[in-house]
Design a protein around this motif. Structure first.
Motif, PDB file in Angstrom:
ATOM      1  N   ARG A 110      39.820 141.121  51.657  1.00 37.67           N
ATOM      2  CA  ARG A 110      39.395 142.236  52.509  1.00 37.67           C
ATOM      3  C   ARG A 110      40.569 142.761  53.344  1.00 37.67           C
ATOM      4  NH1 ARG A 110      34.193 143.326  53.776  1.00 37.67           N
ATOM      5  NH2 ARG A 110      33.538 141.294  52.989  1.00 37.67           N
ATOM      6  N   GLU A 111      41.317 141.805  53.954  1.00 36.20           N
ATOM      7  CA  GLU A 111      42.465 142.213  54.794  1.00 36.20           C
ATOM      8  C   GLU A 111      43.551 142.863  53.943  1.00 36.20           C
ATOM      9  OE1 GLU A 111      42.051 138.693  58.178  1.00 36.20           O
ATOM     10  OE2 GLU A 111      43.128 138.304  56.319  1.00 36.20           O
ATOM     11  N   ARG A 114      42.975 146.523  53.197  1.00 31.12           N
ATOM     12  CA  ARG A 114      43.356 147.413  54.306  1.00 31.12           C
ATOM     13  C   ARG A 114      44.875 147.586  54.365  1.00 31.12           C
ATOM     14  NH1 ARG A 114      39.075 144.625  57.477  1.00 31.12           N
ATOM     15  NH2 ARG A 114      37.328 146.067  57.566  1.00 31.12           N
ATOM     16  N   LEU A 115      45.588 146.444  54.247  1.00 31.35           N
ATOM     17  CA  LEU A 115      47.053 146.496  54.341  1.00 31.35           C
ATOM     18  C   LEU A 115      47.650 147.305  53.190  1.00 31.35           C
ATOM     19  CD1 LEU A 115      49.758 145.449  55.566  1.00 31.35           C
ATOM     20  CD2 LEU A 115      49.569 143.493  54.041  1.00 31.35           C
ATOM     21  N   ALA A 117      46.287 149.477  51.235  1.00 28.99           N
ATOM     22  CA  ALA A 117      45.912 150.899  51.250  1.00 28.99           C
ATOM     23  C   ALA A 117      46.871 151.683  52.142  1.00 28.99           C
ATOM     24  CB  ALA A 117      44.481 151.055  51.751  1.00 28.99           C
ATOM     25  N   ASP A 118      47.258 151.073  53.267  1.00 28.06           N
ATOM     26  CA  ASP A 118      48.233 151.722  54.155  1.00 28.06           C
ATOM     27  C   ASP A 118      49.566 151.889  53.449  1.00 28.06           C
ATOM     28  OD1 ASP A 118      46.634 152.105  56.268  1.00 28.06           O
ATOM     29  OD2 ASP A 118      47.255 150.333  57.392  1.00 28.06           O
ATOM     30  N   TYR A 126      40.604 155.363  54.314  1.00 30.86           N
ATOM     31  CA  TYR A 126      40.149 155.155  52.938  1.00 30.86           C
ATOM     32  C   TYR A 126      39.599 153.735  52.744  1.00 30.86           C
ATOM     33  CZ  TYR A 126      40.542 153.888  48.000  1.00 30.86           C
ATOM     34  OH  TYR A 126      40.282 153.399  46.749  1.00 30.86           O
ATOM     35  N   ALA A 127      40.371 152.746  53.201  1.00 28.33           N
ATOM     36  CA  ALA A 127      39.964 151.348  52.981  1.00 28.33           C
ATOM     37  C   ALA A 127      38.623 151.060  53.647  1.00 28.33           C
ATOM     38  CB  ALA A 127      41.044 150.403  53.495  1.00 28.33           C
ATOM     39  N   ASP A 128      38.483 151.509  54.894  1.00 34.91           N
ATOM     40  CA  ASP A 128      37.234 151.231  55.610  1.00 34.91           C
ATOM     41  C   ASP A 128      36.059 151.964  54.972  1.00 34.91           C
ATOM     42  OD1 ASP A 128      38.212 149.458  57.473  1.00 34.91           O
ATOM     43  OD2 ASP A 128      38.936 151.055  58.767  1.00 34.91           O
ATOM     44  N   LEU A 131      35.334 150.297  51.473  1.00 38.17           N
ATOM     45  CA  LEU A 131      35.390 148.836  51.364  1.00 38.17           C
ATOM     46  C   LEU A 131      34.220 148.256  50.572  1.00 38.17           C
ATOM     47  CD1 LEU A 131      37.463 146.771  52.225  1.00 38.17           C
ATOM     48  CD2 LEU A 131      36.139 146.333  54.266  1.00 38.17           C
ATOM     49  N   LEU A 163      41.293 148.247  44.504  1.00 38.54           N
ATOM     50  CA  LEU A 163      41.790 148.947  45.683  1.00 38.54           C
ATOM     51  C   LEU A 163      41.980 150.438  45.411  1.00 38.54           C
ATOM     52  CD1 LEU A 163      43.276 149.186  48.452  1.00 38.54           C
ATOM     53  CD2 LEU A 163      45.341 148.510  47.261  1.00 38.54           C
TER      54      LEU A 163
END
Lengths: 253, 255
Positions: A110-111, A114-115, A117-118, A126-128, A131, A163
């Protein structure tokens, strides 16, 4: 108004040269001689490549190891500048040359979503926003909340592919991305590729698998020693690769 | 030999082969030279010079901390920035990231760390009776200028570090020599009359001196010091950016 069928990426007689030195000392001597001495060897990853990628196209790149597939994809994605020739691009190009880029072993799936995607430059939020769908697509169960260090190679591929599964781009650039994962997940990825093509995105992928080439691509590039030897139908390209040892030419162009 | 001990022995053998390969191919000859020079230099200096310098000042601990910690932050900032491309090689191979921004990000992290160190130094100075006041608002300004200067050096060194791996090992002893050639652990008066030009043309000292004066005496930097710092920072950033632009493609090819 711009033409919607205009090429997303155009390479015109593009080439990428690498300068190879036996040691850093040799490079230093070259520098100190201000160009009078040339100790390094020149090596062209690709040379004289002209290529246009249009919206909705699916192009497969095949060739032996060292033929220049990765260099060509890097040129297309804008990761390297051509040493000669030109590259023009419009629209959003999403390079996926190494699945799992930017992911860290100590973070959970999950983490990492987010990382990464940035780092991939996907839109903020986008990630949130995606998800839930990413988690469902990856289908990793409890592992989605466990550190990546405990993942198998196939699980990492699932996470990395998931992702970008809901990302929007005009051109996706893959390098052997579909090689990992089990048969079920590969089929899921194939369906996804069909869907993004139907939505108008273009795809260029390097592969060693004739089945992948025939499954998605309407156009194939056969690379040999850094040059495009064949640009045409995938069936002919597969036959060409198979007949390579015998040195036979493709039946049609 | 039992199966267990045989397995252990084979594992050990593999470890030695790995170490041998690492020593043989992972280090160049010059890397080894610098690798040995660093501890030898430290042994020599700490055993011979430090006791003498300590006897020169009453507030030597504060004096030393106010010079050494900024210097260490500066040198670590340069070293860290110079490794920015190597450290992020995987990302640079796969993503169109700007290499200069990776260096800048590294310098920013070093700056944030230094601001914490400065807060501790300020507390130490207060404990030693140094006056605290609004003048200390200069501290983050000086820290920013020093790390911007380090960033310029990092921009130059980051691609060079990729092209010449020995730079990594060379940095440690060079920074040691540079530090000992600069009035960090000893008073400026010991060298000022013999090498005034060196103090004027030694860029990091242009930052360390006003930082130390601010911490020890609560003295704001004068206009001449500010001019000197701005000159070095601008020169470093311009030269570093130009060199980085010229070298980044070649470095990226090698990652």
């Amino acid at each position: 108004m711009s033409d919607p069928r205009a090429p997303l990426v155009s390479l015109e007689k593009a080439g990428k040269r690498y300068r190879v030195y036996a040691s850093p000392g040799e490079r230093l001597l070259d520098w100190l001689s201000l160009g009078r001495r040339s100790g390094g060897a020149e090596w062209w990853g690709v040379r004289g490549v002209s290529l246009q990628i249009r919206p909705g196209e699916a192009i497969g790149v095949v060739g032996a190891n060292g033929a220049g597939k990765t260099t060509l994809l890097r040129l297309v994605a804008g990761l390297v500048e051509p040493t000669e020739g030109t590259r023009e691009a419009r629209g959003r190009v999403l390079p996926l040359l190494a699945l799992g880029t930017g992911m860290r072993a100590e973070l959970t799936g999950r983490e990492n979503v987010r990382l990464a995607a940035d780092l991939l430059g996907l839109p903020a939020g986008y990630a949130d926003a995606e998800l839930g769908r990413i988690e469902a697509f990856a289908d990793l169960g409890d592992f989605f909340d466990r550190p990546l260090a405990f993942y198998s190679r196939g699980m990492k591929t699932r996470l990395a592919f998931s992702l970008i599964a809901f990302a929007e781009a005009d051109l996706f650039v893959f390098d052997e991305a579909l090689a990992g994962g089990d048969a079920g997940f590969r089929e899921k990825c194939h369906d996804w590729l069909d869907a993004i093509r139907a939505a108008g995105a273009a795809v260029i992928l390097a592969t060693h698998q004739p089945a992948s080439l025939l499954r998605f691509c309407e156009r194939a590039l056969v690379l040999r020693r850094g040059a495009i030897e064949w640009d045409g139908e995938p069936k002919a390209a597969v036959a060409m690769i198979r007949d390579d040892k015998a040195g036979r030419a493709p039946a049609s162009s | 030999m039992t199966a267990a001990s045989e397995t252990r022995f084979r594992g050990l053998g593999r470890l030695f082969r790995l170490a041998r390969a690492d020593l043989r191919y992972g280090q160049s000859g010059s890397s080894w030279l610098f690798f040995l020079a660093n501890p030898l230099l430290q042994i020599l200096v700490y055993s011979q010079a430090l006791p003498f310098f300590r006897s020169q000042r009453e507030d030597y601990v504060l004096f030393l901390c106010a010079g050494l910690l900024p210097w260490q932050s500066f040198s670590e900032s340069v070293v860290r920035a110079s490794q920015a491309l190597v450290r992020n090689a995987g990302l640079l191979r796969a993503l169109p990231l700007r290499t200069d921004l990776l260096v800048a990000q590294s310098s920013l992290i070093s700056l944030l760390g230094f601001l914490v160190v400065l807060a501790l130094l300020l507390a130490l100075a207060a404990l030693h009776g140094a006056p605290l006041g609004a003048v200390h608002l200069w501290l983050p300004v000086l820290a920013l200028l020093m790390h911007a200067f380090a960033c310029g050096l990092g921009l130059l060194l980051a691609p060079l570090r990729v092209l010449f791996p020995a730079i990594q090992e060379a940095q440690r002893p060079l920074f040691q020599i540079w530090m000992w050639a600069t009035p960090i652990v000893y008073a400026e008066s010991l060298v000022a009359h013999r090498f005034p030009w060196w103090l004027r043309w030694n860029p990091p000292y242009a930052f360390v001196r006003p930082l130390r004066a601010l911490l020890l005496e609560g003295a704001a930097p004068d206009w001449a010091s500010l001019q000197q710092m701005i000159f070095w920072t601008a020169s470093s950033l311009v030269a570093g950016s130009l060199a980085h632009r010229a070298l980044r493609a070649e470095a990226r090819d090698l990652l």
